[in-house]
Design a protein around this motif. Structure first.
Motif, mmCIF file in Angstrom:
data_model
loop_
_atom_site.group_PDB
_atom_site.id
_atom_site.type_symbol
_atom_site.label_atom_id
_atom_site.label_comp_id
_atom_site.label_asym_id
_atom_site.label_seq_id
_atom_site.Cartn_x
_atom_site.Cartn_y
_atom_site.Cartn_z
ATOM 1 N N SER A 75 20.451 26.404 52.964
ATOM 2 C CA SER A 75 19.189 27.583 53.228
ATOM 3 C C SER A 75 18.830 28.199 52.110
ATOM 4 C CB SER A 75 19.264 28.557 54.494
ATOM 5 O OG SER A 75 19.403 27.541 55.692
ATOM 6 N N GLN A 76 19.995 28.717 51.299
ATOM 7 C CA GLN A 76 19.536 29.419 50.281
ATOM 8 C C GLN A 76 18.835 28.655 49.190
ATOM 9 O OE1 GLN A 76 19.988 32.897 49.989
ATOM 10 N NE2 GLN A 76 18.653 32.499 48.128
ATOM 11 N N ILE A 77 19.124 27.502 48.792
ATOM 12 C CA ILE A 77 18.399 26.555 48.002
ATOM 13 C C ILE A 77 17.105 26.477 48.558
ATOM 14 C CG2 ILE A 77 18.427 24.099 47.004
ATOM 15 C CD1 ILE A 77 21.549 23.972 47.538
ATOM 16 N N LEU A 78 16.822 26.357 49.633
ATOM 17 C CA LEU A 78 15.536 26.214 50.172
ATOM 18 C C LEU A 78 14.675 27.326 49.984
ATOM 19 C CD1 LEU A 78 15.706 24.282 53.493
ATOM 20 C CD2 LEU A 78 15.289 23.201 51.127
ATOM 21 N N ILE A 79 15.366 28.651 49.981
ATOM 22 C CA ILE A 79 14.613 30.061 49.759
ATOM 23 C C ILE A 79 14.028 29.967 48.437
ATOM 24 C CG2 ILE A 79 15.012 32.435 49.727
ATOM 25 C CD1 ILE A 79 16.831 32.135 52.392
ATOM 26 N N ASP A 80 15.229 29.608 47.609
ATOM 27 C CA ASP A 80 14.713 29.277 45.868
ATOM 28 C C ASP A 80 13.386 28.615 45.761
ATOM 29 O OD1 ASP A 80 17.052 31.201 45.745
ATOM 30 O OD2 ASP A 80 18.176 29.733 45.100
#
Length: 303
Positions: free
Chosen positions: A132-137
């Motif tokens: 999810s953090q990758i997608l947030i980036d």
């Protein structure tokens, strides 16, 4: 505007009777008021369709979706020129500036990736927090026109998170059959609304395939794809079935009747699709892309 999605399996004949759709099946006639219908989904190889009912579908902005032998939607019939100022709107659409198309596409991609993040956060799968953090980036680094293809990179991370690293959208699998069916239903609804509001479905803001008659519908349906994913993951894939059965198809179609909350008001998803197209028109007219309706997975109402 209609509110019913009519699913017809192995009907013998579709015809017009007064202002009703007449469905002939097993020597019985069923009447459905045309004013109530939004979409007709047709399965089977022997159904006769009269020209009068097709003309009536056009008049009432009813989309007709035809399915193949594998039950997947493969064709669509939409009326043309029923919007009262269709020529003016078409000429306006043809003059959209490239920068405006790139700016609105950035907002569409933002909404889609945000919904993918919300799906991962709502589905209990290992490693989703990290991914999810990758997608947030990706979400925070979308360029105008998504020139660095954050959408494509996000899709790979997203689907690998949901279905495993070996998953591909090109696979022949039950998961993909369900996703394809759901996406096709959304696409038909979107194309119907695009045409009903006087837009040219062939002229997209990002999709520009010369062989695609629904480029604009494909643009505008993107934020709704994760909604389909979420409903299939949380409902369909928890069942024991491994084939796209009749009951499964009906349940996927029924997701149009789920409610979604927008600006503290509840809408059926089929109504939200129509309102989303209207908000897109306002955004392009005012060159203000914040006017796009905020479509979010987290706002789906449980049933």
């Amino acid at each position: 505007m209609g509110f019913r999605t009519v699913f017809i399996k192995d009907g013998e004949k579709l015809s017009l009777r007064l202002d009703n759709l007449s469905v002939r099946k097993n020597n019985e006639d069923y009447l459905i008021p045309l004013v109530d219908i939004e979409t007709v989904i047709l399965e089977g190889n022997q159904t006769v369709i009269t020209s009068k009912i097709l003309s009536a579908f056009s008049k009432y902005h009813i989309a007709l979706v035809i399915c193949d032998d594998k039950y997947l939607p493969t064709g669509m019939y939409l009326g043309k020129g029923q919007y009262y100022r269709s020529a003016k709107r078409a000429m306006w659409q043809a003059k959209w500036k490239e920068i405006d198309k790139q700016l609105v596409w950035k907002e569409i991609v933002y909404q889609k990736i945000l919904n993918q993040i919300q799906v991962l956060q709502n589905v209990d799968i290992e490693l989703n927090s990290e991914r999810s953090q990758i997608l947030i980036d990706y979400l925070e680094n979308i360029m105008i026109g998504d020139s660095t293809n954050r959408e494509g990179h996000a899709a790979k991370v997203y689907f690998n998170s949901l279905f495993g690293n070996g998953f591909s959208r090109r696979d022949t699998s039950f998961v993909n059959f369900c996703l394809d069916y759901g996406y096709a239903i959304i696409r038909a609804q979107m194309a119907r609304s695009v045409s009903a509001l006087g837009l040219i479905p062939e002229l997209g803001v990002f999709h520009k395939n010369e062989y695609n008659a629904y480029n604009l519908a494909d643009d505008l349906m993107e934020p709704f794809r994760p909604i389909v994913d979420y409903l299939i993951i949380t409902n369909i894939l928890k069942k024991p079935e491994e084939h796209l059965t009749y009951d499964i198809r009906l349940e996927i179609i029924d997701f149009l009747n789920h409610e979604i909350k927008i600006n503290n008001k509840k809408f059926f998803i089929m109504q939200a699709i129509h309102d989303y197209v209207q908000s897109f028109i306002k955004a392009m007219e005012n060159e203000d892309y914040s006017l796009l309706l905020d479509i979010q997975v987290n706002n789906i109402q449980s049933r």
